[in-house]
Enzyme design. Structure first.
Site, PDB file in Angstrom:
ATOM      1  N   ARG A 172     -23.913  26.272  90.147  1.00 34.85           N
ATOM      2  CA  ARG A 172     -25.162  25.815  90.772  1.00 34.85           C
ATOM      3  C   ARG A 172     -26.329  26.301  89.919  1.00 34.85           C
ATOM      4  NH1 ARG A 172     -23.878  25.427  96.889  1.00 34.85           N
ATOM      5  NH2 ARG A 172     -25.943  24.574  97.174  1.00 34.85           N
ATOM      6  N   CYS A 192     -20.565  29.150  92.466  1.00 34.62           N
ATOM      7  CA  CYS A 192     -20.077  29.347  93.823  1.00 34.62           C
ATOM      8  C   CYS A 192     -18.872  28.459  94.072  1.00 34.62           C
ATOM      9  CB  CYS A 192     -21.160  29.099  94.861  1.00 34.62           C
ATOM     10  SG  CYS A 192     -21.391  27.405  95.272  1.00 34.62           S
ATOM     11  N   ARG A 198     -21.486  29.891 109.170  1.00 33.70           N
ATOM     12  CA  ARG A 198     -22.725  29.861 108.372  1.00 33.70           C
ATOM     13  C   ARG A 198     -23.570  28.646 108.738  1.00 33.70           C
ATOM     14  NH1 ARG A 198     -21.572  28.575 102.826  1.00 33.70           N
ATOM     15  NH2 ARG A 198     -23.722  27.928 103.078  1.00 33.70           N
ATOM     16  N   LYS A 210     -29.638  22.781 109.351  1.00 38.28           N
ATOM     17  CA  LYS A 210     -29.553  24.005 108.524  1.00 38.28           C
ATOM     18  C   LYS A 210     -30.421  23.875 107.272  1.00 38.28           C
ATOM     19  CE  LYS A 210     -25.963  24.724 105.567  1.00 38.28           C
ATOM     20  NZ  LYS A 210     -26.478  25.046 104.238  1.00 38.28           N
TER      21      LYS A 210
HETATM   22  C1  UD1 Z   1     -28.623  21.098  98.752  1.00 40.01           C
HETATM   23  C2  UD1 Z   1     -27.997  21.431 100.092  1.00 40.01           C
HETATM   24  C3  UD1 Z   1     -26.491  21.234 100.043  1.00 40.01           C
HETATM   25  C4  UD1 Z   1     -26.165  19.803  99.567  1.00 40.01           C
HETATM   26  C5  UD1 Z   1     -26.881  19.508  98.248  1.00 40.01           C
HETATM   27  C6  UD1 Z   1     -26.706  18.065  97.806  1.00 40.01           C
HETATM   28  C7  UD1 Z   1     -29.510  23.122 100.927  1.00 40.01           C
HETATM   29  C8  UD1 Z   1     -29.719  24.540 101.316  1.00 40.01           C
HETATM   30  N1  UD1 Z   1     -28.310  22.804 100.408  1.00 40.01           N
HETATM   31  O1  UD1 Z   1     -28.088  22.027  97.800  1.00 40.01           O
HETATM   32  O2  UD1 Z   1     -25.973  21.413 101.362  1.00 40.01           O
HETATM   33  O3  UD1 Z   1     -24.772  19.698  99.349  1.00 40.01           O
HETATM   34  O4  UD1 Z   1     -28.293  19.748  98.405  1.00 40.01           O
HETATM   35  O5  UD1 Z   1     -27.104  17.191  98.796  1.00 40.01           O
HETATM   36  O6  UD1 Z   1     -30.380  22.295 101.120  1.00 40.01           O
HETATM   37  N2  UD1 Z   1     -28.287  20.912  89.579  1.00 40.01           N
HETATM   38  C9  UD1 Z   1     -28.508  21.183  88.263  1.00 40.01           C
HETATM   39  N3  UD1 Z   1     -29.611  21.946  87.936  1.00 40.01           N
HETATM   40  C10 UD1 Z   1     -30.474  22.411  88.883  1.00 40.01           C
HETATM   41  C11 UD1 Z   1     -30.237  22.107  90.224  1.00 40.01           C
HETATM   42  C12 UD1 Z   1     -29.126  21.357  90.554  1.00 40.01           C
HETATM   43  O7  UD1 Z   1     -27.761  20.779  87.384  1.00 40.01           O
HETATM   44  O8  UD1 Z   1     -31.466  23.068  88.510  1.00 40.01           O
HETATM   45  C13 UD1 Z   1     -27.100  20.118  89.952  1.00 40.01           C
HETATM   46  C14 UD1 Z   1     -26.108  20.919  90.803  1.00 40.01           C
HETATM   47  O9  UD1 Z   1     -25.250  21.700  90.007  1.00 40.01           O
HETATM   48  C15 UD1 Z   1     -25.376  19.835  91.557  1.00 40.01           C
HETATM   49  C16 UD1 Z   1     -26.460  18.771  91.745  1.00 40.01           C
HETATM   50  O10 UD1 Z   1     -27.490  19.065  90.809  1.00 40.01           O
HETATM   51  O11 UD1 Z   1     -24.364  19.311  90.747  1.00 40.01           O
HETATM   52  C17 UD1 Z   1     -27.039  18.728  93.142  1.00 40.01           C
HETATM   53  O12 UD1 Z   1     -27.589  19.968  93.468  1.00 40.01           O
HETATM   54  P1  UD1 Z   1     -28.855  20.115  94.422  1.00 40.01           P
HETATM   55  O13 UD1 Z   1     -29.295  18.778  94.903  1.00 40.01           O
HETATM   56  O14 UD1 Z   1     -29.845  20.983  93.739  1.00 40.01           O
HETATM   57  O15 UD1 Z   1     -28.224  20.901  95.644  1.00 40.01           O
HETATM   58  P2  UD1 Z   1     -28.800  22.170  96.387  1.00 40.01           P
HETATM   59  O16 UD1 Z   1     -30.266  22.059  96.552  1.00 40.01           O
HETATM   60  O17 UD1 Z   1     -28.239  23.402  95.768  1.00 40.01           O
END
Ligand code: UD1
Length: 418
Positions: free
Chosen positions: A124, A119, A399, A23
């Protein structure tokens, strides 16, 4: 709409299960496909609701998509420029819609992306995505719930990520692939899906090195060419079936996987006393009657994946002692606890830590999926429970898990969608 999964537990899972395309790789590769002029074909695309929403988002931007056969999806931007704004209505159904920011900026110099809110699994934010793009010269404004980005004079830059965010690494990589100059991402995410994105973009003509390490170097090129590319298998789907085999003391061959992507999950499963063997056909999992308690800390890859935290908690609910699970990635991933406790589990939460005191039996109950992986955990708990469990809000599960009811039924589980 049929939105309930009804599972009667007690049957050991037996046989072979074929894992679908990932996914999280599929969604970002779909977004990245618009960086090439012409028809890109993605193979091994899973039929799941998140993919359907990404298709709708692309269509809404003016990108043509077409299923060629069961798993092969063509994506072709029209010859003219794409629309500059993503739909709010569609974006709120798919958090990964934020991955269109980097790919749209590689296509058009100005874009408005609907801002994702909080969410179910936690806040996020997108600060790291925006920090990276701003370092490359993109002007960003947040207006009326949208990120308004202008990339008229973008150039390569050095970006340090305070946390190795998967989405931020991907957005920066997509933007940098077509931005003049050299971009370096320090403390980049190392997940297999990042490596898949780089392999895909490189096959289109991008120059990306270092993925899988925490330093990624991207030399921007002027054009990317459409290609045909197969998405990697879904390591989280594979892990979910492995845990399901374990909780039912079944024996399962998990096929179409990349074993190295599963090592963090395999290591923990083995600690529970589950037999796991890598074979030429896939990974063989044999559950044991006794599940040993283990401690888990979620971490960015190659640490234990946060997406496998809830499924593992369901297994540990039936362990022989007390396990500690520390969630280090998302702050709100313990909503599952109340639902598991409704099934007879004994789990307490203190901040980012859950203490799971193993019980002898779980029993069927009416429960509610609160997010995708919590839903997967309830499926696992239901398979290992006595009696029948009704899981409401099963759309969360659909999903991300292709044909889950069919796959489980073929393995001997009693599952119905209603
Ligand atoms: C992706 C995956 C999700 C997985 C996650 C962590 C996809 C579509 N989803 O989500 O299934 O659980 O990686 O392996 O690929 N954060 C910040 N600022 C930012 C971005 C992130 O503080 O700008 C924090 C988030 O709040 C969270 C952490 O970083 O606590 C990890 O998030 P991130 O690695 O970005 O996850 P996603 O890309 O949203």
């Amino acid at each position: 709409m049929k939105d309930r999964l009804i599972i009667t537990g007690g049957n050991p899972l037996q046989g072979k299960v074929r894992i679908s395309g990932a996914k999280n790789a599929g969604l970002v590769l779909m977004a990245a496909s618009i960086l090439a002029a012409g028809e890109t074909i993605l193979d091994n695309v899973p039929h799941i609701q998140d993919v359907d929403v990404m298709i709708e988002l692309l269509n809404d931007l003016g990108v043509h998509t077409q299923w060629n056969d069961d798993k092969s999806l063509s994506i072709c931007p029209t010859s003219g420029p794409i629309k500059k704004e993503t739909s709010y209505e569609l974006s709120k159904r798919l958090r990964a819609s934020n991955l269109l920011l980097g790919s749209m900026l590689g296509q058009v110099s100005e874009t408005r992306i609907s801002m994702p809110g909080g969410c179910d699994i936690g806040s996020r934010p997108m600060d790291l995505h925006l920090k990276g793009l701003q370092a490359m010269g993109v002007e960003i404004d947040i207006e009326h719930g949208y990120i308004y980005a202008r990339a008229k004079k973008a150039k390569g830059a050095r970006v340090y990520l305070d946390f190795p965010s998967v989405g931020a690494t991907e957005n920066i990589m997509m933007m940098a692939a077509k931005t003049p100059g050299i971009t370096i991402i320090e403390n980049a995410a190392k997940e297999p899906e990042i490596v898949d994105l780089a392999n895909f973009l490189n096959s289109m003509g991008a120059k990306i090195r270092g993925t899988g390490t925490d330093l990624i170097k991207i030399e921007g090129v002027e054009e990317l060419n459409p290609v045909r590319y197969a998405i990697i298998p879904d390591r989280i789907e594979a892990g979910t079936y492995m845990v399901a085999a374990s909780i039912t003391a079944g024996e399962l061959l998990v096929e179409n996987i990349i074993p190295t992507h599963l090592y963090p999950i395999i290591a923990k499963l083995q600690e529970t006393g589950t037999y796991v063997e890598e074979t030429d056909q896939g990974i063989l999992v044999r559950g044991s009657k006794t599940i040993k308690h283990v401690d888990i800390k979620t971490l960015p890859y190659p640490g234990y994946p946060t997406d496998m935290q809830s499924p593992m908690m369901a297994l540990l609910a039936l362990s022989d002692g007390s396990s500690m699970v520390v969630e280090n990635v998302f702050e709100n991933r313990f909503q599952i606890v109340d639902e598991l406790n409704r099934m007879g589990a004994n789990i307490k939460v203190e901040g980012h830590t859950a203490i799971i005191n193993g019980v002898k039996n779980l029993c069927g109950a009416c429960v509610k999926a609160t997010d995708l992986r919590a839903g997967a955990a309830l499926v696992i708990a239901a398979l290992g429970a006595q009696g029948t469990t009704e899981i409401e809000n099963a759309y969360h599960i659909f999903r991300g898990y292709e044909d889950i009811a069919v796959k489980l039924s073929q393995l001997g589980a009693r599952v119905e969608i209603s």
